[in-house]
Write an enzyme that holds these catalytic residues in place. Structure first.
Site, PDB file in Angstrom:
ATOM      1  N   GLU A  91      -7.321  36.463 -63.959  1.00  0.00           N
ATOM      2  CA  GLU A  91      -8.009  36.838 -65.189  1.00  0.00           C
ATOM      3  C   GLU A  91      -9.485  36.462 -65.164  1.00  0.00           C
ATOM      4  OE1 GLU A  91      -4.901  37.232 -68.668  1.00  0.00           O
ATOM      5  OE2 GLU A  91      -5.270  35.165 -68.146  1.00  0.00           O
ATOM      6  N   CYS A 104     -16.320  33.985 -67.414  1.00  0.00           N
ATOM      7  CA  CYS A 104     -15.449  32.937 -66.871  1.00  0.00           C
ATOM      8  C   CYS A 104     -14.619  33.572 -65.744  1.00  0.00           C
ATOM      9  CB  CYS A 104     -14.565  32.424 -68.007  1.00  0.00           C
ATOM     10  SG  CYS A 104     -13.372  31.197 -67.479  1.00  0.00           S
ATOM     11  N   CYS A 111      -2.756  27.793 -58.933  1.00  0.00           N
ATOM     12  CA  CYS A 111      -3.518  26.600 -58.584  1.00  0.00           C
ATOM     13  C   CYS A 111      -2.556  25.537 -58.081  1.00  0.00           C
ATOM     14  CB  CYS A 111      -4.292  26.071 -59.794  1.00  0.00           C
ATOM     15  SG  CYS A 111      -5.287  24.607 -59.417  1.00  0.00           S
ATOM     16  N   CYS A 115      -2.041  20.553 -63.015  1.00  0.00           N
ATOM     17  CA  CYS A 115      -2.264  19.693 -64.184  1.00  0.00           C
ATOM     18  C   CYS A 115      -1.209  19.988 -65.250  1.00  0.00           C
ATOM     19  CB  CYS A 115      -3.664  19.936 -64.753  1.00  0.00           C
ATOM     20  SG  CYS A 115      -4.960  19.552 -63.574  1.00  0.00           S
ATOM     21  N   CYS A 118      -1.936  22.657 -68.114  1.00  0.00           N
ATOM     22  CA  CYS A 118      -2.578  23.921 -67.725  1.00  0.00           C
ATOM     23  C   CYS A 118      -1.541  24.971 -67.329  1.00  0.00           C
ATOM     24  CB  CYS A 118      -3.552  23.670 -66.580  1.00  0.00           C
ATOM     25  SG  CYS A 118      -4.259  25.180 -65.906  1.00  0.00           S
ATOM     26  N   GLU A 167      -8.662  26.151 -58.675  1.00  0.00           N
ATOM     27  CA  GLU A 167      -9.576  25.030 -58.450  1.00  0.00           C
ATOM     28  C   GLU A 167     -10.638  25.515 -57.452  1.00  0.00           C
ATOM     29  OE1 GLU A 167     -10.500  21.889 -59.464  1.00  0.00           O
ATOM     30  OE2 GLU A 167     -11.922  22.325 -57.876  1.00  0.00           O
ATOM     31  N   SER A 220     -13.460  17.947 -64.902  1.00  0.00           N
ATOM     32  CA  SER A 220     -12.352  17.874 -65.856  1.00  0.00           C
ATOM     33  C   SER A 220     -11.755  16.478 -65.805  1.00  0.00           C
ATOM     34  CB  SER A 220     -11.301  18.923 -65.483  1.00  0.00           C
ATOM     35  OG  SER A 220     -11.870  20.199 -65.621  1.00  0.00           O
ATOM     36  N   LEU A 221     -12.136  15.650 -66.763  1.00  0.00           N
ATOM     37  CA  LEU A 221     -11.746  14.243 -66.719  1.00  0.00           C
ATOM     38  C   LEU A 221     -10.423  13.987 -67.450  1.00  0.00           C
ATOM     39  CD1 LEU A 221     -12.842  11.623 -65.520  1.00  0.00           C
ATOM     40  CD2 LEU A 221     -14.074  11.221 -67.644  1.00  0.00           C
ATOM     41  N   HIS A 222     -10.393  14.277 -68.711  1.00  0.00           N
ATOM     42  CA  HIS A 222      -9.156  14.279 -69.525  1.00  0.00           C
ATOM     43  C   HIS A 222      -8.500  12.921 -69.766  1.00  0.00           C
ATOM     44  CE1 HIS A 222      -9.523  18.519 -69.090  1.00  0.00           C
ATOM     45  NE2 HIS A 222      -9.116  18.566 -67.850  1.00  0.00           N
TER      46      HIS A 222
HETATM   47  N1  SAH Z   1      -9.648  24.015 -61.857  1.00  0.00           N
HETATM   48  C1  SAH Z   1     -10.875  23.779 -62.514  1.00  0.00           C
HETATM   49  C2  SAH Z   1     -11.419  24.989 -63.255  1.00  0.00           C
HETATM   50  C3  SAH Z   1     -10.427  25.821 -63.998  1.00  0.00           C
HETATM   51  S1  SAH Z   1      -9.700  25.091 -65.435  1.00  0.00           S
HETATM   52  C4  SAH Z   1     -10.779  22.581 -63.427  1.00  0.00           C
HETATM   53  O1  SAH Z   1      -9.676  22.093 -63.648  1.00  0.00           O
HETATM   54  O2  SAH Z   1     -11.811  22.111 -63.873  1.00  0.00           O
HETATM   55  C5  SAH Z   1     -11.030  25.156 -66.599  1.00  0.00           C
HETATM   56  C6  SAH Z   1     -10.931  24.137 -67.719  1.00  0.00           C
HETATM   57  O3  SAH Z   1      -9.827  24.438 -68.588  1.00  0.00           O
HETATM   58  C7  SAH Z   1     -10.673  22.745 -67.209  1.00  0.00           C
HETATM   59  O4  SAH Z   1     -11.485  21.804 -67.850  1.00  0.00           O
HETATM   60  C8  SAH Z   1      -9.238  22.525 -67.587  1.00  0.00           C
HETATM   61  O5  SAH Z   1      -8.929  21.186 -67.672  1.00  0.00           O
HETATM   62  C9  SAH Z   1      -9.132  23.251 -68.888  1.00  0.00           C
HETATM   63  N2  SAH Z   1      -7.781  23.559 -69.310  1.00  0.00           N
HETATM   64  C10 SAH Z   1      -6.729  23.848 -68.525  1.00  0.00           C
HETATM   65  N3  SAH Z   1      -5.642  24.080 -69.279  1.00  0.00           N
HETATM   66  C11 SAH Z   1      -6.016  23.943 -70.558  1.00  0.00           C
HETATM   67  C12 SAH Z   1      -5.318  24.085 -71.802  1.00  0.00           C
HETATM   68  N4  SAH Z   1      -4.045  24.451 -71.862  1.00  0.00           N
HETATM   69  N5  SAH Z   1      -6.021  23.881 -72.923  1.00  0.00           N
HETATM   70  C13 SAH Z   1      -7.328  23.563 -72.880  1.00  0.00           C
HETATM   71  N6  SAH Z   1      -8.020  23.426 -71.745  1.00  0.00           N
HETATM   72  C14 SAH Z   1      -7.378  23.603 -70.591  1.00  0.00           C
HETATM   73 FE1  SF4 Z   2      -5.792  23.868 -61.537  1.00  0.00          FE
HETATM   74 FE2  SF4 Z   2      -7.843  23.404 -63.192  1.00  0.00          FE
HETATM   75 FE3  SF4 Z   2      -5.444  24.185 -64.145  1.00  0.00          FE
HETATM   76 FE4  SF4 Z   2      -5.723  21.735 -63.147  1.00  0.00          FE
HETATM   77  S1  SF4 Z   2      -6.755  22.576 -64.964  1.00  0.00           S
HETATM   78  S2  SF4 Z   2      -4.047  23.150 -62.703  1.00  0.00           S
HETATM   79  S3  SF4 Z   2      -7.162  22.120 -61.479  1.00  0.00           S
HETATM   80  S4  SF4 Z   2      -6.799  25.372 -62.842  1.00  0.00           S
END
Ligand code: SAH
Ligand code: SF4
Length: 382
Positions: A91, A104, A111, A115, A118, A167, A220-222
């Site tokens: 997408e 985007c 991936c 995570c 995600c 990623e 992406s720290l979280h």
């Molecule tokens: N893999 C990379 C880039 C793609 S994800 C990364 O993880 O940074 C892009 C952003 O969306 C990241 O910050 C990720 O943590 C966030 N993200 C993923 N799933 C999400 C969700 N369900 N709700 C909100 N943000 C989310």
């Molecule tokens: Fe992959 Fe980014 Fe999603 Fe984590 S948040 S699973 S690194 S796409």
């Protein structure tokens, strides 16, 4: 084998032209036709020598991605689902704002990082996209939008964020030439500050990006500590927070911006308590003695089926942001856009097929090609 010209940055295209016995300036002309004018047909490239125009169709193509679906949100956000073959789809989302147009882009089908919060991560990993497939998302969207908005010569997309599926730093070799196409004055001419790579923290590749193609960096720290981050972002077990922040500090001298953006997804009862905000402040302001120059972007969690997680309430998100701002770290809350078409972060392609007619189109393609289709994959790569 015919080459896909979207696979090449300008240097690569020059090398390709050289193999055909053509001078470098031909590569510049060709590159401009493709990326600045959106030409898909060599016959339209009127200032190329006729002999070259006739030679090219035999040796190369400009490979657009087939569109499985396009959804237009009432707020102007547009989401494309592109077919990348073998039953995989990725997408791309366009987000218009008053002063900019952001695209985007996806870097992988699925991936491998996996995570917890995600949707892409829950699908598992299918494959890396090629440079041509990464670039095609921009090429397709930019020239589609110019035609739609009737702005033939004017740039519509001003910013690119590598925040779609995948990623990007685990697909480094394809990513870097794609970034170069975005930045090249003969290509899209985007400023380095307006191209952002978002990463879950692939430390060695952050270092390489600083050398090869420094652009804005989002991390992406979280979570404010390793125990929690290990659970949310499994890559943390390999590259823990301290190593990640060290890499951020080493990145900054090369970066086009003097700060790192940290993304923090707000998960109800998981990482959203005032105590987490205070820990985060201590971490970011103290790391390495002087802290990491940064901004924080709080992302409301976008729920998807089977995640077992919910988004923090609005007051909790605001309180969290307030603690950070009062502690001296500039913090914003990400606006959600394209809600009606599920275009927000982390919602990409997981369950989208349930709600679009893309599944049936894929099924038709499957019948046509008699190949196995895998869209929603549950298994994860180790
Ligand atoms: N893999 C990379 C880039 C793609 S994800 C990364 O993880 O940074 C892009 C952003 O969306 C990241 O910050 C990720 O943590 C966030 N993200 C993923 N799933 C999400 C969700 N369900 N709700 C909100 N943000 C989310
Ligand atoms: Fe992959 Fe980014 Fe999603 Fe984590 S948040 S699973 S690194 S796409």
């Amino acid at each position: 084998m015919t080459a896909n010209l979207l696979d090449f940055d300008l240097e690569g295209l020059a090398a390709f032209c050289e193999q055909l016995g053509e001078k470098r300036f031909r590569a510049v002309q060709l590159f401009r036709w493709i990326h600045q004018k959106g030409a898909a047909d060599f016959a339209d490239m009127s200032d190329l020598a006729r002999s070259l125009r006739e030679k090219l169709p035999g040796v190369c193509t400009i490979a657009d991605l087939p569109v499985l679906s396009r959804q237009d949100s009432t707020d102007g956000t547009i989401k494309w689902l592109f077919d990348v073959g073998d039953g995989n789809a990725v997408e791309t989302v366009f987000i218009p704002e008053d002063d900019r147009g952001t695209l985007c882009i996806s870097s992988q089908a699925g991936c491998a990082v996996g995570c917890r919060f995600c949707s892409t991560g829950h699908q598992g990993f299918s494959r890396n996209l090629t440079t041509g497939e990464i670039v095609a998302q921009l090429w397709h969207a930019e020239h589609f939008l110019r035609r739609q908005l009737k702005q033939p010569g004017e740039r519509v997309i001003t910013n690119v964020v590598m925040m779609g599926m995948g990623e990007p730093l685990q697909n480094y070799n394809a990513l870097v030439p794609a970034l170069r196409v975005m930045l090249d004055d003969h290509g899209y001419g985007l400023s380095r500050r307006r191209v952002t790579v978002s990463t879950s923290g692939v430390v060695p590749m952050i270092e390489r990006l600083a050398q090869d193609c420094p652009v804005a960096l989002a991390v992406s720290l979280h979570a404010p500590n390793d125990a929690l981050r290990d659970d949310l972002v499994p890559l943390n077990r390999k590259y823990p927070i301290a190593e990640l922040l060290d890499a951020c500090l080493r990145y900054l001298p090369a970066a086009p911006r003097d700060f790192i953006t940290f993304e923090y997804c707000m998960l109800d009862g998981v990482n959203d308590q005032p105590e987490h905000a205070r820990q985060l402040l201590t971490l970011l302001k103290g790391h390495g003695g002087r802290g990491v120059p940064c901004k924080i972007n709080l992302i409301p969690f976008n729920p998807f089926p089977d995640s077992g997680l919910t988004c923090s309430s609005r007051p909790v998100v605001l309180r969290f942001g307030q603690i950070l701002n009062e502690g001296g770290v500039v913090t914003t809350v990400r606006k959600t856009r394209g809600d009606d078409i599920d275009a927000a972060c982390g919602q990409l392609a997981g369950d989208v097929l349930d709600r679009t007619n893309a599944a049936s189109r894929l099924a038709q393609r499957r019948q046509a090609t008699a190949r196995p289709i895998r869209i929603v994959r549950k298994e994860r790569q180790a």
